[in-house]
Scaffold this active site. Structure first.
Site, PDB file in Angstrom:
ATOM      1  N   CYS A   2     -75.537  16.735   0.252  1.00  0.00           N
ATOM      2  CA  CYS A   2     -75.812  18.110  -0.197  1.00  0.00           C
ATOM      3  C   CYS A   2     -74.800  18.460  -1.282  1.00  0.00           C
ATOM      4  O   CYS A   2     -73.842  17.718  -1.518  1.00  0.00           O
ATOM      5  CB  CYS A   2     -75.637  19.088   0.942  1.00  0.00           C
ATOM      6  SG  CYS A   2     -76.647  18.692   2.367  1.00  0.00           S
ATOM      7  N   ARG A  26     -78.147  16.551  -5.857  1.00  0.00           N
ATOM      8  CA  ARG A  26     -77.578  16.096  -4.584  1.00  0.00           C
ATOM      9  C   ARG A  26     -78.445  16.454  -3.387  1.00  0.00           C
ATOM     10  O   ARG A  26     -78.175  16.025  -2.269  1.00  0.00           O
ATOM     11  CB  ARG A  26     -76.187  16.712  -4.401  1.00  0.00           C
ATOM     12  CG  ARG A  26     -75.214  16.341  -5.470  1.00  0.00           C
ATOM     13  CD  ARG A  26     -73.881  17.012  -5.251  1.00  0.00           C
ATOM     14  NE  ARG A  26     -73.245  16.504  -4.056  1.00  0.00           N
ATOM     15  CZ  ARG A  26     -72.470  15.425  -4.011  1.00  0.00           C
ATOM     16  NH1 ARG A  26     -72.244  14.749  -5.115  1.00  0.00           N
ATOM     17  NH2 ARG A  26     -71.918  15.036  -2.894  1.00  0.00           N
ATOM     18  N   TRP A  73     -80.012  18.548   1.307  1.00  0.00           N
ATOM     19  CA  TRP A  73     -80.851  17.387   1.596  1.00  0.00           C
ATOM     20  C   TRP A  73     -80.808  17.235   3.106  1.00  0.00           C
ATOM     21  O   TRP A  73     -79.774  16.907   3.681  1.00  0.00           O
ATOM     22  CB  TRP A  73     -80.311  16.133   0.901  1.00  0.00           C
ATOM     23  CG  TRP A  73     -81.168  14.927   1.113  1.00  0.00           C
ATOM     24  CD1 TRP A  73     -82.361  14.656   0.519  1.00  0.00           C
ATOM     25  CD2 TRP A  73     -80.899  13.815   1.986  1.00  0.00           C
ATOM     26  NE1 TRP A  73     -82.853  13.456   0.969  1.00  0.00           N
ATOM     27  CE2 TRP A  73     -81.982  12.918   1.868  1.00  0.00           C
ATOM     28  CE3 TRP A  73     -79.866  13.495   2.858  1.00  0.00           C
ATOM     29  CZ2 TRP A  73     -82.056  11.729   2.583  1.00  0.00           C
ATOM     30  CZ3 TRP A  73     -79.929  12.309   3.570  1.00  0.00           C
ATOM     31  CH2 TRP A  73     -81.014  11.449   3.425  1.00  0.00           C
ATOM     32  N   ASN A  99     -71.208  20.128   3.462  1.00  0.00           N
ATOM     33  CA  ASN A  99     -71.806  18.844   3.085  1.00  0.00           C
ATOM     34  C   ASN A  99     -71.169  17.778   3.960  1.00  0.00           C
ATOM     35  O   ASN A  99     -69.958  17.575   3.902  1.00  0.00           O
ATOM     36  CB  ASN A  99     -71.532  18.554   1.601  1.00  0.00           C
ATOM     37  CG  ASN A  99     -71.948  17.137   1.217  1.00  0.00           C
ATOM     38  OD1 ASN A  99     -72.891  16.589   1.782  1.00  0.00           O
ATOM     39  ND2 ASN A  99     -71.258  16.560   0.258  1.00  0.00           N
ATOM     40  N   GLY A 100     -71.997  17.120   4.754  1.00  0.00           N
ATOM     41  CA  GLY A 100     -71.470  16.089   5.650  1.00  0.00           C
ATOM     42  C   GLY A 100     -72.274  16.070   6.928  1.00  0.00           C
ATOM     43  O   GLY A 100     -73.316  16.729   7.035  1.00  0.00           O
ATOM     44  N   GLU A 471     -84.803  -5.127  -8.151  1.00  0.00           N
ATOM     45  CA  GLU A 471     -84.437  -3.856  -8.763  1.00  0.00           C
ATOM     46  C   GLU A 471     -85.656  -3.217  -9.451  1.00  0.00           C
ATOM     47  O   GLU A 471     -85.878  -2.016  -9.334  1.00  0.00           O
ATOM     48  CB  GLU A 471     -83.282  -4.068  -9.753  1.00  0.00           C
ATOM     49  CG  GLU A 471     -82.825  -2.847 -10.526  1.00  0.00           C
ATOM     50  CD  GLU A 471     -82.364  -1.688  -9.652  1.00  0.00           C
ATOM     51  OE1 GLU A 471     -82.204  -1.841  -8.440  1.00  0.00           O
ATOM     52  OE2 GLU A 471     -82.194  -0.585 -10.217  1.00  0.00           O
ATOM     53  N   LYS A 475     -87.182   0.383  -8.327  1.00  0.00           N
ATOM     54  CA  LYS A 475     -87.316   1.494  -9.269  1.00  0.00           C
ATOM     55  C   LYS A 475     -88.743   2.027  -9.243  1.00  0.00           C
ATOM     56  O   LYS A 475     -88.980   3.216  -9.147  1.00  0.00           O
ATOM     57  CB  LYS A 475     -87.020   1.055 -10.693  1.00  0.00           C
ATOM     58  CG  LYS A 475     -85.685   1.063 -11.322  1.00  0.00           C
ATOM     59  CD  LYS A 475     -84.718   2.132 -11.170  1.00  0.00           C
ATOM     60  CE  LYS A 475     -84.168   2.274  -9.784  1.00  0.00           C
ATOM     61  NZ  LYS A 475     -82.772   1.937  -9.624  1.00  0.00           N
ATOM     62  N   GLU A 478     -89.661   3.768  -5.792  1.00  0.00           N
ATOM     63  CA  GLU A 478     -88.958   4.988  -5.380  1.00  0.00           C
ATOM     64  C   GLU A 478     -89.344   6.223  -6.194  1.00  0.00           C
ATOM     65  O   GLU A 478     -89.256   7.331  -5.695  1.00  0.00           O
ATOM     66  CB  GLU A 478     -87.442   4.791  -5.348  1.00  0.00           C
ATOM     67  CG  GLU A 478     -86.720   4.917  -6.657  1.00  0.00           C
ATOM     68  CD  GLU A 478     -85.196   4.842  -6.516  1.00  0.00           C
ATOM     69  OE1 GLU A 478     -84.628   5.490  -5.634  1.00  0.00           O
ATOM     70  OE2 GLU A 478     -84.584   4.129  -7.330  1.00  0.00           O
ATOM     71  N   HIS A 494     -95.346 -18.733   0.120  1.00  0.00           N
ATOM     72  CA  HIS A 494     -95.228 -18.935   1.560  1.00  0.00           C
ATOM     73  C   HIS A 494     -95.728 -17.724   2.339  1.00  0.00           C
ATOM     74  O   HIS A 494     -95.200 -17.417   3.405  1.00  0.00           O
ATOM     75  CB  HIS A 494     -93.767 -19.235   1.931  1.00  0.00           C
ATOM     76  CG  HIS A 494     -93.265 -20.516   1.343  1.00  0.00           C
ATOM     77  ND1 HIS A 494     -93.651 -21.753   1.794  1.00  0.00           N
ATOM     78  CD2 HIS A 494     -92.446 -20.750   0.294  1.00  0.00           C
ATOM     79  CE1 HIS A 494     -93.064 -22.701   1.074  1.00  0.00           C
ATOM     80  NE2 HIS A 494     -92.331 -22.111   0.135  1.00  0.00           N
ATOM     81  N   LYS A 593     -79.291  11.667  -4.165  1.00  0.00           N
ATOM     82  CA  LYS A 593     -78.534  10.792  -5.056  1.00  0.00           C
ATOM     83  C   LYS A 593     -77.609   9.872  -4.290  1.00  0.00           C
ATOM     84  O   LYS A 593     -77.477   8.707  -4.622  1.00  0.00           O
ATOM     85  CB  LYS A 593     -77.751  11.640  -6.062  1.00  0.00           C
ATOM     86  CG  LYS A 593     -76.981  10.821  -7.084  1.00  0.00           C
ATOM     87  CD  LYS A 593     -77.913  10.004  -7.958  1.00  0.00           C
ATOM     88  CE  LYS A 593     -77.187   9.088  -8.906  1.00  0.00           C
ATOM     89  NZ  LYS A 593     -78.065   7.995  -9.378  1.00  0.00           N
TER      90      LYS A 593
HETATM   91  O1  M6R Z   1     -74.087   5.383  -4.701  1.00  0.00           O
HETATM   92  P1  M6R Z   1     -74.504   4.018  -4.298  1.00  0.00           P
HETATM   93  O2  M6R Z   1     -74.510   3.036  -5.408  1.00  0.00           O
HETATM   94  O3  M6R Z   1     -73.713   3.498  -3.133  1.00  0.00           O
HETATM   95  O4  M6R Z   1     -75.992   4.180  -3.785  1.00  0.00           O
HETATM   96  C1  M6R Z   1     -76.666   3.134  -3.158  1.00  0.00           C
HETATM   97  C2  M6R Z   1     -78.143   3.390  -3.085  1.00  0.00           C
HETATM   98  O5  M6R Z   1     -78.423   4.480  -2.275  1.00  0.00           O
HETATM   99  C3  M6R Z   1     -78.745   3.629  -4.472  1.00  0.00           C
HETATM  100  O6  M6R Z   1     -78.469   2.570  -5.334  1.00  0.00           O
HETATM  101  C4  M6R Z   1     -80.276   3.793  -4.366  1.00  0.00           C
HETATM  102  O7  M6R Z   1     -80.865   2.605  -3.962  1.00  0.00           O
HETATM  103  C5  M6R Z   1     -80.818   4.286  -5.728  1.00  0.00           C
HETATM  104  N1  M6R Z   1     -81.514   5.530  -5.561  1.00  0.00           N
HETATM  105  C6  M6R Z   1     -81.780   3.344  -6.345  1.00  0.00           C
HETATM  106  O8  M6R Z   1     -82.261   3.823  -7.549  1.00  0.00           O
END
Ligand code: M6R
Length: 598
Positions: A2, A26, A73, A99-100, A471, A475, A478, A494, A593
């Site tokens: 958050c 956030r 969040w 936040n936490g 990756e 991308k 998500e 396989h 994030k």
């Molecule tokens: O802040 P971080 O690099 O530790 O975050 C790790 C993942 O949560 C982050 O890379 C996530 O997979 C991204 N949203 C991907 O785009």
């Protein structure tokens, strides 16, 4: 994750809302503010995004010079008006944003319920104002009540609290979750990150762990829970706020993709002294750990490490780290995290430390938890990344890790001076290569229009390009919600190949490297079953152009650079596909994030 914000300044309502807007990345399922005006505590909160929230506010009621706010969040309790912060005590004198995650909130809540407190949300955070109220009723001062409350709660917490009991002060506390404070002639501020307060001050300080902060007009005091004062040392932020704003782009994600040449250039300037300190830490068994995109940087680097310096580094997904029962004594763990706050990665780090491992952190966020837990750390120079999808931070992680490997090679004698020089020279050409790719973004946009109608896609590669494939798939899924899987191309026969039917999209990472001949075999297998093939290839590779339905050319480069440059067209593909499908790429559903829950 958050976002929290607090300010004591003229025009506080406007500053508060602007600050929250900058923190929206956030968390964006609910938002809320609290302001003190005279002896009245005004609170407004709701489910939804901040722009809708602002539209619903009655401007005439937005008064006062002291306030706190929150973007949420959801973790405990669904997104709703009741669960949105700030949370209040029973007498409605105390407003808290948090936040936490509080681990023992249920136990505390039960105790407080028995004492007659009435809760209005399902959140863990709401125990804080009630606990403070309870201690106030016992005769403690507001500060003493907060200290005692923070001693009671377990778990992570960055909080900001205002109260009509002391209407001239904001109290904050930090444990694990990020918190920064700033001061200027305009006022005093606290927030979850630096960009949120940058329009009002550049004099900032990262609050150390387990500290209480008292913000008053013209002063900020930091102390520990026993009341021992801590020296406040403000630093001047030198980077430009523009880095944290959209600057004419429709979304942060595309802006951040286009910022990559600059981010790489800055990361290439990481002083050798830091790299050498980090490289010297790498002894014994070496593990690389991270989550999501950062894990992909780990996986990619494990191939480069063997290739470049002949050193084996084992990549591990952070959430699996502790369960893998690794031999960690006398080992080194390279923990990669953009935010430096990802709970899974921090957990892996804490586990490794407890077993005797040394920690090298690679992060984009100075002052983040990972920097405090590490024996040494390297900061990538991306500047703030606001889009939820990691883009520029992935490329700079790879660059920083390559720089580290080069220094390690040199120090250990595994790489000659001339090899070191020549690869460094190639790395320096990277920003130009990425620029060249970005100049042809239109080609990817056209392809994305076609592919945005697909419901499934495979991303396939071999060697380090497996990480690139993973990756690319992450991308796409998500932010566009197209079901996409990354797979080692050789492994696809396989099992996964049975999914292929006419027009199934297969994206191949097929640069001119040691994997090329075998990738061609995999492309033919997929084509024979009717797949639609899009390949990322090295410029001028006519054979691959011939066998692919569509292709995108990247510049010819040293093999170790392909994972970096081949990622760029895949980022663009995901971005454009998401926008063609009508989704906001900066705020994908269910994500935040940084993921601060296990
Ligand atoms: O802040 P971080 O690099 O530790 O975050 C790790 C993942 O949560 C982050 O890379 C996530 O997979 C991204 N949203 C991907 O785009």
């Amino acid at each position: 994750m958050c976002g929290i914000f607090g300010c004591l300044c003229e025009g506080a309502p406007k500053v508060l809302l602007e600050g929250l807007k900058r923190l929206e990345y956030r968390g964006y399922d609910s938002v809320g503010i609290a302001l003190i005006n005279g002896d009245e505590l005004f609170v407004e909160k709701n489910k939804g995004k901040i722009d809708e929230f602002i539209l619903g506010l009655d401007e005439a009621r937005l008064k006062g010079e002291i306030g706190v706010g929150h973007t949420r969040w959801a973790t405990h309790g669904a997104p709703s008006k009741e669960n949105a912060h700030p949370h209040l005590d029973c007498s409605k004198r105390i407003a808290v944003v948090h936040n936490g995650v509080l681990e023992n909130f249920l136990q505390i809540k039960e105790e407080l319920l028995k004492k007659g407190h009435i809760f209005s949300s399902r959140t863990d955070s709401e125990v804080i104002p009630h606990l403070v109220e309870e201690y106030l009723n016992e005769g403690l001062t507001l500060k003493e009540a907060l200290v005692k409350s923070m001693e009671r709660v377990k778990g992570s917490a960055a909080i900001a609290m205002i109260s009509t009991v002391e209407p001239e002060r904001i109290y904050c506390y930090r444990r694990e979750s990020p918190l920064i404070v700033g001061i200027s002639e305009r006022g005093v501020f606290c927030a979850s990150d630096i960009p949120a307060i940058m329009p009002y001050t550049r004099r900032v300080m990262v609050v150390p762990d387990d500290r209480l902060v008292v913000l008053e007009r013209g002063s900020i005091q930091i102390e520990d829970l026993r009341g021992v004062m801590y020296k406040t040392e403000f630093t001047e932020v030198t980077w430009d706020l523009e880095l944290a704003e959209k600057g004419g782009y429709p979304h942060f994600m595309i802006k951040e993709i286009f910022e990559q040449p600059r981010a790489i250039r800055d990361t290439l300037k990481i002083p050798t002294i830091f790299l050498d300190k980090a490289a010297r830490l790498l002894t014994g068994r070496i593990y690389l750990t991270g989550s999501g995109t950062s894990y992909h940087a780990c996986l990619s680097t494990s191939y480069t490490a063997s290739d470049l310096v002949g050193i084996e580094m084992r990549p591990m997904i952070s959430s699996e780290f502790a369960d893998a029962l690794l031999s960690l004594e006398s080992s080194t763990v390279i923990a990669v995290s953009q935010s430096g706050e990802t709970a899974d990665t921090l957990n892996a780090v804490k586990h490794a430390k407890s077993k005797g491992a040394k920690i090298l952190g690679i992060t984009n966020t100075l002052g983040s938890s990972i920097t405090t837990l590490s024996d040494a750390y390297i900061c990538t120079q991306s500047g703030p990344e606001i889009g939820v999808a990691a883009t520029k931070t992935f490329l700079t992680q790879l660059v920083a890790l390559d720089l580290l490997l080069l220094r390690l090679g040199l120090i250990s004698g595994r790489l000659s001076e001339s090899a070191h020089r020549s690869i460094t020279h190639e790395l320096e050409a990277l920003p130009g290569m990425v620029e060249q790719i970005l100049r042809r973004a239109d080609k990817i946009r056209d392809l994305a229009l076609k592919y945005s109608k697909k419901e499934n896609a495979f991303f396939l590669g071999r060697g380090a390009n497996v990480a690139t494939a993973l990756e690319g798939a992450l991308k796409l899924k998500e932010i566009s919600y197209i079901h996409a899987e990354g797979y080692p191309a050789g492994e696809s026969k396989h099992g996964p190949i049975s999914l292929i039917e006419p027009n199934f999209l297969c994206v191949f990472i097929a640069p001119r490297d040691r994997t090329r001949e075998r990738i061609i075999g995999n492309i033919m297998e997929m084509k024979a079953r009717g797949a639609e093939v899009f390949s990322v290839i090295t410029e001028g590779d006519d054979e691959l152009k011939e066998i692919s339905d569509e292709y995108f050319e990247v510049p010819r480069a040293n093999e170790i650079l392909y994972p970096i440059i081949c990622t760029v067209p895949l980022q663009l593909l995901a971005y454009y596909a998401a926008t063609f499908r009508g989704f906001d790429p900066d705020r994908p559903r269910n994500l935040a994030k940084s993921v601060t829950v296990l």
